[in-house]
Enzyme design. Structure first.
Site, PDB file in Angstrom:
ATOM      1  N   THR A   1      -9.870   2.675  -2.390  1.00 44.05           N
ATOM      2  CA  THR A   1      -8.877   3.894  -3.155  1.00 44.05           C
ATOM      3  C   THR A   1     -10.102   4.068  -4.472  1.00 44.05           C
ATOM      4  O   THR A   1      -8.795   3.594  -5.474  1.00 44.05           O
ATOM      5  CB  THR A   1      -8.205   3.752  -3.086  1.00 44.05           C
ATOM      6  OG1 THR A   1      -7.165   4.978  -1.751  1.00 44.05           O
ATOM      7  CG2 THR A   1      -7.613   5.903  -3.728  1.00 44.05           C
TER       8      THR A   1
ATOM      9  N   ASN B   1       4.146  -1.035  -2.992  1.00 42.51           N
ATOM     10  CA  ASN B   1       4.259  -0.689  -2.097  1.00 42.51           C
ATOM     11  C   ASN B   1       4.538  -0.715  -0.623  1.00 42.51           C
ATOM     12  O   ASN B   1       5.082   0.512  -0.271  1.00 42.51           O
ATOM     13  CB  ASN B   1       2.511  -1.743  -1.285  1.00 42.51           C
ATOM     14  CG  ASN B   1       1.165  -1.497  -2.302  1.00 42.51           C
ATOM     15  OD1 ASN B   1       0.688  -0.178  -1.652  1.00 42.51           O
ATOM     16  ND2 ASN B   1       0.710  -2.286  -2.708  1.00 42.51           N
TER      17      ASN B   1
ATOM     18  N   THR C   1      -3.241   6.538  -9.899  1.00 44.79           N
ATOM     19  CA  THR C   1      -2.421   6.504  -9.671  1.00 44.79           C
ATOM     20  C   THR C   1      -1.640   5.396  -9.334  1.00 44.79           C
ATOM     21  O   THR C   1      -0.650   5.908 -10.512  1.00 44.79           O
ATOM     22  CB  THR C   1      -2.586   6.655  -8.081  1.00 44.79           C
ATOM     23  OG1 THR C   1      -3.186   5.666  -7.305  1.00 44.79           O
ATOM     24  CG2 THR C   1      -3.577   7.383  -7.001  1.00 44.79           C
TER      25      THR C   1
ATOM     26  N   THR D   1       7.397   6.750  -2.770  1.00 47.20           N
ATOM     27  CA  THR D   1       8.881   7.532  -2.988  1.00 47.20           C
ATOM     28  C   THR D   1       8.491   8.293  -4.987  1.00 47.20           C
ATOM     29  O   THR D   1       7.530   7.247  -5.585  1.00 47.20           O
ATOM     30  CB  THR D   1       9.641   6.998  -3.383  1.00 47.20           C
ATOM     31  OG1 THR D   1       9.250   5.579  -3.225  1.00 47.20           O
ATOM     32  CG2 THR D   1      10.390   7.248  -1.273  1.00 47.20           C
TER      33      THR D   1
ATOM     34  N   LYS E   1     -10.922   4.696 -11.108  1.00 50.77           N
ATOM     35  CA  LYS E   1      -9.952   4.813 -10.600  1.00 50.77           C
ATOM     36  C   LYS E   1      -9.371   3.544  -9.883  1.00 50.77           C
ATOM     37  O   LYS E   1     -10.241   4.004  -8.905  1.00 50.77           O
ATOM     38  CB  LYS E   1      -9.040   6.335 -10.353  1.00 50.77           C
ATOM     39  CG  LYS E   1      -9.364   6.601  -9.386  1.00 50.77           C
ATOM     40  CD  LYS E   1      -7.382   7.088  -8.315  1.00 50.77           C
ATOM     41  CE  LYS E   1      -6.898   5.687  -7.908  1.00 50.77           C
ATOM     42  NZ  LYS E   1      -6.304   5.237  -6.983  1.00 50.77           N
TER      43      LYS E   1
END
Lengths: 393, 393
Positions: free
Chosen positions: B185, B388, B147, B393, B174
Site C-alpha cells: 500500500t 491497526n 491514509t 473505524t 503515500k
C-alpha cells in the site's frame, strides 16, 4: 482398536522416570528455573531441532553423541539460551556435567532464554547437585522451563490396547514468543514407556510435527534452541504402531495448542483453514501467511472483521487463486463470496461476534484444487510489544 | 556531467502539469481525500504494480488499455481501496469517468484505503466535477492521498545537463502501513518533462525499485493497490539516460525513505546492511528478514541492543552463514565478533546509545562471500497496534 484417555498426574506416573524443577537463582524471586528428567534405566532418545542455522550449544552438544546413543539424564535451564556463545557454550555444558555429584550416562542439556550470554555455570552446578533424583514432580519441571509463558504446559495419557496391555505417554513444554513454523523457542519433552522401535520414534516425531508444532505461529520468528525430545524406557513392554502414532500426535497437538494460545500477550487463538488450494504446499503457504500477518493479527486483537486483510494476505502469498472463486468465512459466517459483496451490516455484526470469542476459525476456500492445510495463530496486541520491548531486563 | 538539485515547489513547477487535492467527503472533517493530475498534452505513462494476486480494480482498469497508451488525466482517492470488489469495481471506475463534466483521454484511477467496500461513486463524481483543472497544487494532492500517514511525502528536483539544457522530475507518494518488499500500500506518482524514450521509462522504474521501494518494510504485508506511476510530457525536449536514471533513483529513494520513517507508529528508521553474503539473493533475503522480524522491531522500539535477536534472525533466514565468521554492529559498535563474547557492559551501553537515535544502521557481516544488500525498516510499538486494531473505524 485402542483407547487413549487422559490420566491424572504427569509423566512422573510412568514407572522409572523421575523429574523435578527447582530454583537455582537464574530467575529472580526464587522462581523455578532448573529441572531434570532422570530414568533408572537407559532410554532410547530421538529429537527434532530448530532449522535456525545458528543452533544453540546444547543442540550441538547433543549431536556430538554417536547415533542411537542412550541416556538416563536430561538437564534443563531457563533464562539463558546458551546460544551464540561459541566454543565456550559447549565447554560450559561439559564443565557442568563433569561437576555433578552423581553418575549419569550421556547426559543431555536443554536451554531457553536470552541469546548471547555465557551460562551461569556455578549456579547451575550448585542447583543440579541439590536435585533429589527420586523426586516425581513433572509439574515443577513444567514451571521451571517457562520464560515469558503465562502458564505451564503439560499433558498425560494412557493408551489401552485390545489385548489388555497399556502404555503411558506424557509431555511438558514451553512456548510463548518466537514461535513459528519449523519449531521456534519451544521446548517439549515427551516421556513414554511404550516399547517403540527406534525407527518409529523418528518417523512419528517427523510426521506429527507437520500438523502440530510446525503449523503454529506466534510471531514468525524461529529460535536457535527449539527442541522436541522423545524418551522411552520401554518398561510397558507393549506397543502398537497405530496407537503410538496417534497418542504422540495427541500429545504434540495438545502442547502446540497450549503454545499458540499462550503467544506473548495473546488473548485469542485462531485456526486458519485454507481449503481447496492447488497443492498441499500452497495450502500450507497461504495458511501460514495468514497466521503470520501482522495486519491480520492486529485486526483479531481489535475484534475487527476486516476481511480485506485476509483476502490481501492470500493474494500476497502468491498462491494460485482467483478472487471470483475465493470464499472467506469467520466460523460459519461468509464475509466474502466469489466477488459478490455480501458484507452488509448484518453479516458484519455476525462476523464481529465470532471474533469476540477466545477461539475461532477463519476459513479461506480457494476453490482451485483439493488440498487443505490448517495453521494456528493468535492475535497481537499491546502486551506483545510490552513483553518484547524489554525482554532482557 | 550533470547536476541534480532540489528546487522549491513540487511538480506543479513543471510546465503543462496541473494538480490539486480537495475534500470530497470520503474522509471525515473535510479532510482532503480526492486529487488529480492533469496534463495539457498527452503523456507517456509507465507503471509498476503490486505483486499481490488480487490486484485492485484500478490496477485492472489500467491494464485494460492497449500497450503504449497515452493519457492526460489521473484521478486518485483515499479511504477506499476499490479492492476485492469484483466486476463492480471496474464498472464503478467507468461510471465515474463517463460522468465527468470535462474531456479527458484514457483516464487512470488510483485508490487506497479499506478493502472490500464499493466506491462511494456519487461523492467521487461530485468532487471530481468540482476540480479546477488549472490548479497547480501538488502539496494538496500529497495530502489527499494520505491514509494513516503521519505526514505528506513529496520531492522535486531539477536536472541540469552539460549542454545547459535541463529537465525537472518530482513525486508525491503515500506509505505507512502494509509496506513490504515488492511494493505495498504505497502509491507514488512521478511527473517529469524529460524527453525519455518509452523503453527507458520501464527499465528505469524496474531497476530503481530494487534498492528503493522493494527494499523497505513496515510490517511485511503486501497490499492489493500498490502503484508507482511515471508520467512524462516531454516538454523539456532534452534527455540524458544516465542523468535521468540517477534522478529517478533519487526521487524513488526519497519517497521510500519517507515511507519507512513513517511506518505506522514508527519512531525509528533502521538500515539493515547485510555484507559479504554468498549471493546477492541471500544478502537480500537476510536483510529483509531483519527488517521484517517482529522481535527485532520490538527490540528497536525498546532501544534494547539485544543482538541475539539479530543473530537468530540471520540464522532463521536460512542463508549460508557461520557463527564463527559473523560480525554484528550497531553503527560502529561491534556487539558480536565471530563467536567471541565481546558484549561487555561498556559495549552494551555504547550500543544502547546508538539505538536512542532516530536513525541508525545495523550491519551483519556474514563473511562468507562478497554480496551486499541494505534493507530499510522501522521499529514497532504500541502505536502500530493501536492504528491497526481499529483501522476501519
Amino acid at each position: 482398536m485402542f483407547t487413549i484417555l487422559p490420566i491424572k498426574g504427569l509423566f512422573e506416573q510412568i514407572e522409572g522416570f523421575y523429574c523435578d524443577g527447582i530454583s537455582a537463582g537464574l530467575k529472580p524471586n526464587n522462581a523455578l528455573d532448573l529441572g531434570f528428567i532422570y530414568s533408572d534405566t537407559l532410554c532410547d532418545v530421538e529429537a527434532l531441532f530448530t532449522e535456525n542455522r545458528f543452533q544453540a550449544a546444547p543442540l550441538k552438544h547433543y549431536q556430538m553423541y554417536e547415533k542411537d546413543f542412550k541416556t538416563n539424564f536430561l538437564l534443563i535451564n531457563s533464562k539463558n539460551a546458551n546460544a551464540m556463545t561459541g566454543k565456550k557454550g559447549i565447554e560450559d555444558i561439559n564443565t557442568i556435567f563433569s561437576s555433578l555429584n552423581y553418575d549419569v550416562v550421556n547426559p543431555i542439556m536443554s536451554s531457553t532464554g536470552v541469546i548471547g550470554n555465557p551460562l551461569p555455570i556455578e549456579k547451575i552446578v550448585k542447583g543440579a547437585n541439590s536435585f533429589n533424583l527420586k523426586a516425581k514432580n513433572a509439574y515443577n519441571l513444567s514451571k521451571a522451563i517457562m520464560t515469558t509463558d503465562a502458564y505451564e504446559k503439560n499433558c498425560m495419557y494412557e493408551v489401552k490396547l485390545e489385548d489388555g496391555s497399556s502404555f503411558k505417554i506424557g509431555a511438558v513444554a514451553k512456548g510463548a514468543g518466537m514461535i513459528n513454523p519449523n519449531l521456534a523457542t519451544m521446548l517439549c519433552f515427551i516421556c513414554t514407556d511404550a516399547n517403540v522401535p527406534k525407527k518409529d520414534m523418528k518417523e512419528a516425531l517427523k510426521l506429527n510435527s507437520k500438523t502440530t508444532f510446525n503449523a503454529i505461529s506466534v510471531d514468525g520468528d524461529t529460535s536457535t534452541n527449539d527442541t522436541v525430545l522423545l524418551l522411552t524406557n520401554k518398561k510397558s513392554n507393549t506397543y502398537n504402531k497405530e496407537a503410538f502414532f496417534e497418542a504422540l500426535r495427541l500429545v504434540m497437538h495438545d502442547m502446540a495448542m497450549l503454545m499458540v494460545a499462550d503467544g506473548e500477550g495473546a488473548k485469542k487463538a485462531a485456526a486458519f483453514e485454507v481449503k481447496n488450494a492447488a497443492t498441499y504446499e500452497e495450502a500450507e503457504k497461504a495458511a501460514k501467511a495468514l497466521s503470520n500477518s501482522l495486519l491480520v493479527k492486529t485486526a483479531l486483537f481489535g475484534e475487527d472483521p476486516n476481511f480485506g486483510r485476509i483476502a490481501s494476505t492470500i493474494g500476497a502469498s502468491g498462491i494460485k487463486s482467483d478472487e471470483n472463486r475465493l470464499v472467506i468465512s469467520y466460523n460459519d459466517v461468509i464475509v466474502y463470496n466469489k466477488g459478490e459483496l455480501v458484507f452488509n451490516e448484518e453479516v458484519e455484526q455476525a462476523a464481529a461476534k465470532v471474533l469476540q470469542n477466545d477461539k475461532f476459525k477463519i476459513t479461506c476456500d480457494i476453490g482451485v484444487g483439493e488440498y487443505d492445510f490448517t495453521a494456528y495463530g493468535c492475535d497481537l496486541g499491546y502486551k506483545y510489544v510490552e513483553i518484547n520491548a524489554d525482554y532482557r531486563t
